[in-house]
Scaffold this active site. Structure first.
Site, PDB file in Angstrom:
ATOM      1  N   ARG A  48       0.807  -1.223   0.000  1.00 57.56           N
ATOM      2  CA  ARG A  48       0.000   0.000   0.000  1.00 57.56           C
ATOM      3  C   ARG A  48       0.841   1.274   0.000  1.00 57.56           C
ATOM      4  O   ARG A  48       0.325   2.359  -0.179  1.00 57.56           O
ATOM      5  CB  ARG A  48      -0.998   0.004   1.166  1.00 57.56           C
ATOM      6  CG  ARG A  48      -1.987   1.158   1.111  1.00 57.56           C
ATOM      7  CD  ARG A  48      -3.105   1.037   2.132  1.00 57.56           C
ATOM      8  NE  ARG A  48      -2.638   0.607   3.432  1.00 57.56           N
ATOM      9  CZ  ARG A  48      -1.996   1.393   4.302  1.00 57.56           C
ATOM     10  NH1 ARG A  48      -1.758   2.652   4.014  1.00 57.56           N
ATOM     11  NH2 ARG A  48      -1.604   0.912   5.463  1.00 57.56           N
ATOM     12  N   TYR A 102     -14.829  10.630 -19.293  1.00 61.27           N
ATOM     13  CA  TYR A 102     -15.314   9.283 -18.989  1.00 61.27           C
ATOM     14  C   TYR A 102     -16.456   9.335 -17.955  1.00 61.27           C
ATOM     15  O   TYR A 102     -16.373  10.079 -16.966  1.00 61.27           O
ATOM     16  CB  TYR A 102     -14.135   8.461 -18.458  1.00 61.27           C
ATOM     17  CG  TYR A 102     -14.496   7.071 -18.044  1.00 61.27           C
ATOM     18  CD1 TYR A 102     -14.838   6.111 -18.988  1.00 61.27           C
ATOM     19  CD2 TYR A 102     -14.495   6.704 -16.700  1.00 61.27           C
ATOM     20  CE1 TYR A 102     -15.173   4.823 -18.607  1.00 61.27           C
ATOM     21  CE2 TYR A 102     -14.829   5.415 -16.314  1.00 61.27           C
ATOM     22  CZ  TYR A 102     -15.166   4.483 -17.268  1.00 61.27           C
ATOM     23  OH  TYR A 102     -15.500   3.216 -16.894  1.00 61.27           O
ATOM     24  N   ASP A 174      -6.851  12.662 -19.027  1.00 62.11           N
ATOM     25  CA  ASP A 174      -7.088  11.230 -19.145  1.00 62.11           C
ATOM     26  C   ASP A 174      -6.590  10.840 -20.539  1.00 62.11           C
ATOM     27  O   ASP A 174      -7.200  11.178 -21.548  1.00 62.11           O
ATOM     28  CB  ASP A 174      -8.589  10.943 -18.981  1.00 62.11           C
ATOM     29  CG  ASP A 174      -8.902   9.453 -18.997  1.00 62.11           C
ATOM     30  OD1 ASP A 174      -8.163   8.693 -19.660  1.00 62.11           O
ATOM     31  OD2 ASP A 174      -9.893   9.052 -18.359  1.00 62.11           O
ATOM     32  N   LYS A 199      -7.416  -0.622 -20.362  1.00 60.31           N
ATOM     33  CA  LYS A 199      -7.625  -0.471 -21.800  1.00 60.31           C
ATOM     34  C   LYS A 199      -6.336  -0.808 -22.560  1.00 60.31           C
ATOM     35  O   LYS A 199      -5.891  -1.930 -22.489  1.00 60.31           O
ATOM     36  CB  LYS A 199      -8.143   0.932 -22.092  1.00 60.31           C
ATOM     37  CG  LYS A 199      -9.304   1.357 -21.161  1.00 60.31           C
ATOM     38  CD  LYS A 199     -10.521   0.471 -21.284  1.00 60.31           C
ATOM     39  CE  LYS A 199     -11.529   0.667 -20.156  1.00 60.31           C
ATOM     40  NZ  LYS A 199     -11.904   2.030 -19.845  1.00 60.31           N
TER      41      LYS A 199
HETATM   42  C1  LIG Z   1     -12.304   2.762 -18.681  1.00 56.31           C
HETATM   43  C2  LIG Z   1     -11.912   4.172 -18.585  1.00 56.31           C
HETATM   44  C3  LIG Z   1     -11.664   4.783 -17.344  1.00 56.31           C
HETATM   45  C4  LIG Z   1     -11.854   4.075 -16.025  1.00 56.31           C
HETATM   46  O1  LIG Z   1     -10.965   3.042 -15.876  1.00 56.31           O
HETATM   47  P1  LIG Z   1     -11.237   1.744 -14.949  1.00 56.31           P
HETATM   48  O2  LIG Z   1      -9.992   0.953 -15.135  1.00 56.31           O
HETATM   49  O3  LIG Z   1     -12.474   1.093 -15.453  1.00 56.31           O
HETATM   50  O4  LIG Z   1     -11.416   2.247 -13.562  1.00 56.31           O
HETATM   51  C5  LIG Z   1     -11.249   6.105 -17.338  1.00 56.31           C
HETATM   52  N1  LIG Z   1     -11.112   6.795 -18.480  1.00 56.31           N
HETATM   53  C6  LIG Z   1     -11.354   6.246 -19.678  1.00 56.31           C
HETATM   54  C7  LIG Z   1     -11.180   7.076 -20.902  1.00 56.31           C
HETATM   55  C8  LIG Z   1     -11.756   4.927 -19.790  1.00 56.31           C
HETATM   56  O5  LIG Z   1     -12.006   4.404 -20.977  1.00 56.31           O
END
Ligand SMILES: *Cc1c(COP(=O)(O)O)cnc(C)c1O
Length: 384
Positions: A48, A102, A174, A199
């Site tokens: 952690r 998102y 992001d 992803k």
């Molecule tokens: C899937 C996604 C997230 C969130 O990610 P998790 O791993 O599901 O928590 C954030 N931003 C984008 C653009 C995403 O496609």
């Protein structure tokens, strides 16, 4: 060799390997210990604390890929995003965010910020002048997502950075859709780069993880908050993520190549209206995308002509799968109006440019001819 900058594939394979000094194995061993001797070392290691051998080494690979000094790995993209935001925000602060971010991030802001007295403003704009008009004395963070979901809108990274720097504001992006292969926002001055590693970084639709890349100073601050929230990733999944990242450049480059070909084909198809792909000169963000992206990415969207029901179309696809998630080796579709944006009224959806026939397409590594054939036969079978 020492001073030479490694190429992308070499970084993906080698940077941040955990060396197997005992048996000289070819891949990183997994250190699963939750307890490390502290008497003869100056680092107190603990999962952690985000500082186990596997976490520290993988962070090096991700930082190198994102051209930042440092990085951290999290248990999900949302853990990366939420921990990082909360590291810099306090009661009375204000955040400007894009409406197109998102859905999970949107919900986090709307459901959690109020509890802490944090103000926020959403903008549906990609234009830096509109961001400027929203600045307040207490604005602490500008948060963007480019390319955006599902219309692949492009925001000018340089312009946002300049506005933020002139006003002492932190910038956060992001970068999931582009991945570090197609876009390195830190090169344009963006401070904090978040990823859903679920992803492209994971890339095989089989792990959930997140990452943040930033300067040492910013990572220090994110770290100090994150150890309190505790969103670290298990060593086993870290190891899988490291294995996945070895092929990140190969995968994403190929997915991007296929997506570009597919977008070009779709824009000539008479059963399809608009195609949204930043690599098409007809896309409103094309010029900026060309400036700030190394490749245009593997996500695209297209509108089926009216008379072709998007749900029927997706059911008629043979191997392309309807799926909410994205970025795997297999191509997937989602119809935003009927799923991700179903809770909005039709009017609200249209305001955001999301028509009923819109299909968001995550391009895998299948041959483009096979994707075209599957799409064509599904369109044909869906006409009535
Ligand atoms: C899937 C996604 C997230 C969130 O990610 P998790 O791993 O599901 O928590 C954030 N931003 C984008 C653009 C995403 O496609």
């Amino acid at each position: 060799m020492k001073n030479k900058k490694l190429g992308l594939n070499s970084i993906c394979v080698h940077t941040g390997e955990v060396e197997d000094t005992q048996f000289k194995g070819a891949v990183s061993p997994i250190f699963v210990a939750t307890s490390y001797a502290f008497d003869d070392v100056d680092v107190k290691r603990y999962p952690r604390y985000f500082n186990t051998p596997n976490q520290e080494q993988l962070a090096k690979k991700i930082a190198t890929l994102e051209h930042t000094e440092n990085a951290m790995i999290f248990s999900s993209g949302m853990a990366a995003i939420s921990h990082s935001m909360m590291a810099f925000l306090k009661s009375g602060d204000h955040v400007i965010l894009q409406q197109v971010i998102y859905g999970g991030t949107f919900n986090f802001v709307v459901k959690e910020f109020e509890k802490f007295g944090i103000e926020y403003t959403f903008t549906d704009s990609y234009d830096v002048n509109d961001f400027k008009a929203l600045l307040q004395k207490n604005t602490k963070i500008i948060y963007i997502e480019t390319p955006s979901n599902p219309l692949l809108g492009i925001t000018d990274l340089r312009a946002i950075t300049e506005l933020a720097k002139n006003n002492g504001i932190l910038t956060m992006i992001d970068n999931t859709f582009a991945s570090p292969i197609n876009q390195n926002p830190h090169d344009f001055g963006i401070d904090i780069i978040a990823h859903s590693a679920t992803k492209y970084m994971g890339g095989h639709s089989d792990i959930c993880a997140g990452a943040v890349a930033a300067s040492n100073l910013h990572i220090e601050q994110i770290w100090a908050t994150s150890i309190n929230y505790g969103g670290n990733l298990s060593e086993y999944t870290i190891w899988l993520l490291e294995r996945s990242l070895k092929t990140l450049n190969l995968r994403v480059k190929e997915q991007t190549r296929v997506a570009h070909k597919l977008a070009t084909y779709l824009s000539d198809n008479k059963d399809i209206d608009t195609v949204y792909y930043p690599g098409l000169p007809s896309h409103p963000g094309y010029d900026i995308a060309k400036e700030q992206m190394k490749g245009f990415g593997a996500m695209l969207s297209f509108e089926l002509k009216s008379g072709i029901d998007p749900m029927v179309f997706q059911r008629n696809l043979k191997f392309i799968k309807p799926s909410m998630s994205l970025a795997g080796l297999e191509s997937t579709t989602v119809s935003p109006a009927q799923t991700t944006h179903a809770l909005l009224s039709e009017e609200e959806r249209l305001e955001r440019g999301i028509r009923n026939g819109l299909i968001r397409f995550s391009t895998g590594i299948e041959e483009v001819e096979d994707l075209i054939e599957d799409i064509e036969q599904a369109i044909h079978a869906s006409k009535h």
